[in-house]
Scaffold this motif. Structure first.
Motif, PDB file in Angstrom:
ATOM      1  N   GLN A   1       0.781  -1.352  -0.251  1.00 13.05           N
ATOM      2  CA  GLN A   1      -0.429   0.019  -0.177  1.00 13.05           C
ATOM      3  C   GLN A   1       0.838   1.264  -0.369  1.00 13.05           C
ATOM      4  N   TYR A   2       2.323   1.068  -0.659  1.00 14.29           N
ATOM      5  CA  TYR A   2       2.842   2.252   0.555  1.00 14.29           C
ATOM      6  C   TYR A   2       3.036   3.009  -1.210  1.00 14.29           C
ATOM      7  N   ASP A   3       3.050   4.176  -1.063  1.00 18.24           N
ATOM      8  CA  ASP A   3       2.190   4.929  -2.457  1.00 18.24           C
ATOM      9  C   ASP A   3       3.113   6.958  -1.648  1.00 18.24           C
ATOM     10  N   PRO A   4       5.064   6.638  -1.965  1.00 17.89           N
ATOM     11  CA  PRO A   4       5.263   7.846  -1.604  1.00 17.89           C
ATOM     12  C   PRO A   4       4.912   9.237  -2.480  1.00 17.89           C
ATOM     13  N   GLU A   5       4.156   9.136  -3.575  1.00 14.50           N
ATOM     14  CA  GLU A   5       3.228  10.507  -4.561  1.00 14.50           C
ATOM     15  C   GLU A   5       2.565  10.975  -3.417  1.00 14.50           C
ATOM     16  N   LYS A   6       1.956   9.754  -3.314  1.00 15.33           N
ATOM     17  CA  LYS A   6       0.035   9.964  -2.349  1.00 15.33           C
ATOM     18  C   LYS A   6       0.465  10.358  -0.799  1.00 15.33           C
ATOM     19  N   ILE A   7       1.492   9.502  -0.312  1.00 15.54           N
ATOM     20  CA  ILE A   7       1.285  10.673   1.097  1.00 15.54           C
ATOM     21  C   ILE A   7       2.596  12.176   1.017  1.00 15.54           C
ATOM     22  N   ALA A   8       3.626  12.208   0.181  1.00 18.18           N
ATOM     23  CA  ALA A   8       3.723  13.424  -0.001  1.00 18.18           C
ATOM     24  C   ALA A   8       2.618  14.376  -0.495  1.00 18.18           C
ATOM     25  N   GLN A   9       1.702  14.562  -1.766  1.00 20.33           N
ATOM     26  CA  GLN A   9       0.994  15.239  -1.392  1.00 20.33           C
ATOM     27  C   GLN A   9      -0.402  15.163  -0.281  1.00 20.33           C
ATOM     28  N   ASP A  10      -0.926  13.576  -0.255  1.00 21.68           N
ATOM     29  CA  ASP A  10      -1.433  14.591   2.036  1.00 21.68           C
ATOM     30  C   ASP A  10      -0.215  15.334   1.926  1.00 21.68           C
ATOM     31  N   PHE A  11       0.941  15.366   2.637  1.00 22.45           N
ATOM     32  CA  PHE A  11       1.388  16.009   3.294  1.00 22.45           C
ATOM     33  C   PHE A  11       1.164  17.836   2.952  1.00 22.45           C
ATOM     34  N   GLU A  12       1.063  17.651   2.056  1.00 26.48           N
ATOM     35  CA  GLU A  12       1.286  18.861   1.524  1.00 26.48           C
ATOM     36  C   GLU A  12       0.149  19.660   1.554  1.00 26.48           C
ATOM     37  N   ALA A  13      -1.132  18.522   1.598  1.00 23.76           N
ATOM     38  CA  ALA A  13      -2.227  18.988   1.646  1.00 23.76           C
ATOM     39  C   ALA A  13      -3.154  19.762   3.153  1.00 23.76           C
ATOM     40  N   GLU A  14      -2.335  18.389   4.071  1.00 25.73           N
ATOM     41  CA  GLU A  14      -1.866  18.689   5.521  1.00 25.73           C
ATOM     42  C   GLU A  14      -1.496  20.210   5.640  1.00 25.73           C
ATOM     43  N   TYR A  15      -0.254  20.661   5.134  1.00 22.19           N
ATOM     44  CA  TYR A  15       0.546  21.668   5.578  1.00 22.19           C
ATOM     45  C   TYR A  15       0.111  22.925   4.785  1.00 22.19           C
ATOM     46  N   HIS A  16      -0.637  22.815   3.480  1.00 25.80           N
ATOM     47  CA  HIS A  16      -1.065  24.212   2.927  1.00 25.80           C
ATOM     48  C   HIS A  16      -3.172  24.826   3.866  1.00 25.80           C
ATOM     49  N   LYS A  17      -3.185  23.669   4.310  1.00 25.77           N
ATOM     50  CA  LYS A  17      -4.515  23.860   5.431  1.00 25.77           C
ATOM     51  C   LYS A  17      -3.956  23.976   6.944  1.00 25.77           C
ATOM     52  N   ALA A  18      -2.317  24.311   7.308  1.00 22.25           N
ATOM     53  CA  ALA A  18      -1.571  24.447   8.936  1.00 22.25           C
ATOM     54  C   ALA A  18      -1.546  25.903   8.279  1.00 22.25           C
ATOM     55  N   VAL A  19      -0.930  25.948   7.349  1.00 23.19           N
ATOM     56  CA  VAL A  19      -0.630  27.312   7.084  1.00 23.19           C
ATOM     57  C   VAL A  19      -1.811  28.261   7.386  1.00 23.19           C
ATOM     58  N   ARG A  20      -2.473  28.251   6.511  1.00 23.51           N
ATOM     59  CA  ARG A  20      -3.929  29.027   6.164  1.00 23.51           C
ATOM     60  C   ARG A  20      -4.783  29.125   8.168  1.00 23.51           C
ATOM     61  N   LYS A  21      -4.552  28.272   8.299  1.00 24.63           N
ATOM     62  CA  LYS A  21      -5.019  27.853   9.767  1.00 24.63           C
ATOM     63  C   LYS A  21      -4.480  29.146  10.986  1.00 24.63           C
ATOM     64  N   VAL A  22      -2.362  28.836  10.923  1.00 28.51           N
ATOM     65  CA  VAL A  22      -2.300  29.778  11.715  1.00 28.51           C
ATOM     66  C   VAL A  22      -2.785  31.204  11.048  1.00 28.51           C
TER      67      VAL A  22
END
Length: 219
Positions: free
Chosen positions: A70-91
């Motif tokens: 199930q390991y998909d580094p590209e999807k993991i990177a995309q998920d992390f990027e989305a979470e990072y963007h959301k956290a930056v907006r919230k902050v």
């Protein structure tokens, strides 16, 4: 004399291609299954309990848990990027709301910084809408930011601090509530007090943090 006993027998129920943690994407694998058999004259006759399963890379012969498929580094990177963007907006929006009002200069700064940090556009209307949603829902930025604390490198954490600091100063003032909030953000990001104070000193003197120097090329 009759010879009987038990032994493990390894079979391969499936083959395919996966992202090997050691070899990278496009590696061939074998799904290996080990089952105990009752043997008669050393010949496996009756299957008994299953002893285990694992994934084996054909190239490096490394063995991994079945979850490796199930390991998909590209999807993991995309998920992390989305979470990072959301956290930056919230902050940044939490910082805008820290003094109790949404200043136009702060709102525009949020849009500018979001573009700088993520490469994606954001507009003043988005700021007002998300600020309203955040006030209504009472959603906290701590959870979103805390989940990233262990994944962001030092530069990423510093950029979050810079973004919050610049939003707070966009209206020309740095209120006590904004100062306290910024310190909370640094704590959630697990920055030491000395590191945080050093960032504030740099930001106060230069208005923004210098870009990190890339490592020298080998040779």
């Amino acid at each position: 004399m009759i010879f009987f006993g038990t032994r493990g027998v390894t079979t391969t129920p499936e083959k395919g291609v996966f992202h090997c943690p050691a070899c990278g994407p496009g590696s061939n694998f074998r799904w290996r299954r080990v089952r105990k058999f009752f043997t008669l004259y050393f010949i496996p006759i009756i299957p008994l309990n299953q002893l285990g399963e694992y994934i084996e890379c054909d190239h490096c012969k490394g063995t991994y848990d079945l979850n490796v498929l199930q390991y998909d580094p590209e999807k993991i990177a995309q998920d992390f990027e989305a979470e990072y963007h959301k956290a930056v907006r919230k902050v940044m929006i939490t910082m805008v709301l820290a003094d109790g009002q949404i200043d136009d200069a702060e709102s525009q700064m949020v849009c500018t910084l979001y573009q700088e940090l993520t490469g994606r556009p954001m507009f003043p209307g988005d700021v007002h809408m998300e600020a309203s949603d955040q006030q209504t829902s009472g959603a906290s930025f701590e959870v979103a930011l805390g989940s990233l604390a262990g994944s962001l490198n030092t530069n990423g954490k510093e950029r979050v601090i810079e973004a919050a600091w610049r939003v707070a100063h966009a209206d020309g003032e740095f209120h006590e509530t904004e100062q306290a909030l910024l310190a909370r953000i640094a704590g959630i990001l697990e920055l030491s007090s000395s590191h945080y104070q050093g960032l504030l000193h740099t930001l106060s003197s230069q208005g923004r943090l210098p870009e990190p120097t890339p490592p020298p090329l080998p040779g």
